[in-house]
Scaffold this motif. Structure first.
Motif, short mmCIF file in Angstrom:
data_model
loop_
_atom_site.label_atom_id
_atom_site.label_comp_id
_atom_site.label_asym_id
_atom_site.label_seq_id
_atom_site.Cartn_x
_atom_site.Cartn_y
_atom_site.Cartn_z
N VAL A 170 62.19 0.39 62.61
CA VAL A 170 61.65 -0.14 61.36
C VAL A 170 61.79 0.89 60.24
O VAL A 170 62.20 0.55 59.12
CB VAL A 170 60.17 -0.55 61.55
N VAL A 171 61.49 2.14 60.54
CA VAL A 171 61.60 3.19 59.52
C VAL A 171 63.06 3.38 59.11
O VAL A 171 63.36 3.57 57.92
CB VAL A 171 60.97 4.50 60.02
N SER A 172 63.98 3.31 60.06
CA SER A 172 65.40 3.46 59.70
C SER A 172 65.87 2.27 58.87
O SER A 172 66.67 2.44 57.94
CB SER A 172 66.26 3.64 60.94
N THR A 200 64.57 2.91 55.42
CA THR A 200 65.30 4.00 54.80
C THR A 200 66.67 3.55 54.30
O THR A 200 67.07 3.85 53.17
CB THR A 200 65.47 5.17 55.79
N ILE A 201 67.37 2.80 55.12
CA ILE A 201 68.70 2.31 54.72
C ILE A 201 68.58 1.35 53.54
O ILE A 201 69.34 1.43 52.58
CB ILE A 201 69.41 1.66 55.92
N GLY A 202 67.63 0.43 53.61
CA GLY A 202 67.44 -0.51 52.52
C GLY A 202 67.05 0.16 51.22
O GLY A 202 67.58 -0.17 50.15
N ASP A 203 66.13 1.11 51.29
CA ASP A 203 65.73 1.85 50.09
C ASP A 203 66.89 2.67 49.53
O ASP A 203 67.08 2.75 48.32
CB ASP A 203 64.55 2.78 50.39
N GLY A 204 67.68 3.27 50.41
CA GLY A 204 68.82 4.06 49.95
C GLY A 204 69.87 3.21 49.27
O GLY A 204 70.40 3.59 48.22
N SER A 208 60.34 6.46 47.51
CA SER A 208 60.20 5.67 48.73
C SER A 208 61.32 6.01 49.71
O SER A 208 61.08 6.19 50.90
CB SER A 208 60.23 4.18 48.39
N PHE A 209 62.55 6.11 49.20
CA PHE A 209 63.66 6.49 50.06
C PHE A 209 63.47 7.90 50.61
O PHE A 209 63.68 8.15 51.80
CB PHE A 209 64.98 6.40 49.30
N LEU A 210 63.06 8.82 49.76
CA LEU A 210 62.92 10.21 50.20
C LEU A 210 61.82 10.35 51.25
O LEU A 210 62.01 11.05 52.25
CB LEU A 210 62.64 11.11 49.00
N PHE A 211 60.69 9.69 51.05
CA PHE A 211 59.61 9.78 52.03
C PHE A 211 59.96 9.09 53.34
O PHE A 211 59.63 9.58 54.42
CB PHE A 211 58.31 9.21 51.47
N ASN A 212 60.65 7.95 53.27
CA ASN A 212 61.10 7.29 54.50
C ASN A 212 62.13 8.13 55.23
O ASN A 212 62.13 8.20 56.46
CB ASN A 212 61.67 5.90 54.18
N PHE A 213 63.04 8.75 54.48
CA PHE A 213 64.04 9.61 55.11
C PHE A 213 63.38 10.82 55.77
O PHE A 213 63.75 11.21 56.87
CB PHE A 213 65.06 10.06 54.06
N TRP A 214 62.39 11.38 55.11
CA TRP A 214 61.66 12.51 55.67
C TRP A 214 60.90 12.08 56.92
O TRP A 214 60.88 12.79 57.94
CB TRP A 214 60.71 13.08 54.63
N SER A 215 60.29 10.91 56.87
CA SER A 215 59.57 10.40 58.04
C SER A 215 60.51 10.12 59.20
O SER A 215 60.19 10.39 60.35
CB SER A 215 58.82 9.11 57.66
#
Length: 121
Positions: free
Chosen positions: A49-51, A54-58, A110-117
């Motif tokens: 889910v997090v990936s 991350t992909i969608g936000d990116g 949002s992308f940066l925090f999801n990528f970090w997570s």
């Protein structure tokens, strides 16, 4: 002057509208997923889910930034280089471009925090 004849098609504004519309749809769908997760009291810390987030936000952030940059370039070309602002509604183009940059600036964390997570799992 051939550029001025091609500008009524306004492809750069169409791209900007499409990219920002996709950004809005993505953000609203993520808000609905978050609300659903809160209502059923589930965690969204699953790796898949997090990936996906991350992909969608990116993708949406990159498209929004590219559209805003293209619109800014064409707006500068029309306004400063060709001096044709009165004919082509430069104020509207500039405000749309500024709002697109603001949208990108708000969506990027949002992308940066999801990528970090995702990287910390």
């Amino acid at each position: 002057m051939k550029l001025m004849q091609m500008l009524p098609d306004l492809y750069f504004i169409s791209y900007l509208v499409a990219a920002v519309s996709l950004q809005c749809l993505w953000s609203m769908s993520m808000a609905l997923v978050d609300i659903y997760a809160l209502l059923v009291k589930r965690s969204l810390r699953n790796c898949r889910v997090v990936s996906l987030f991350t992909i969608g936000d990116g993708i949406t952030s990159t498209l929004t930034f590219a559209a805003a940059s293209a619109s800014a370039g064409i707006t500068v070309l029309i306004g400063n280089d060709l001096n044709r602002c009165a004919v082509n509604h430069c104020a509207r183009f500039e405000s749309a471009t500024a709002m697109a940059f603001i949208s990108w600036f708000v969506a990027s964390p949002s992308f940066l925090f999801n990528f970090w997570s995702l990287a910390s799992q």
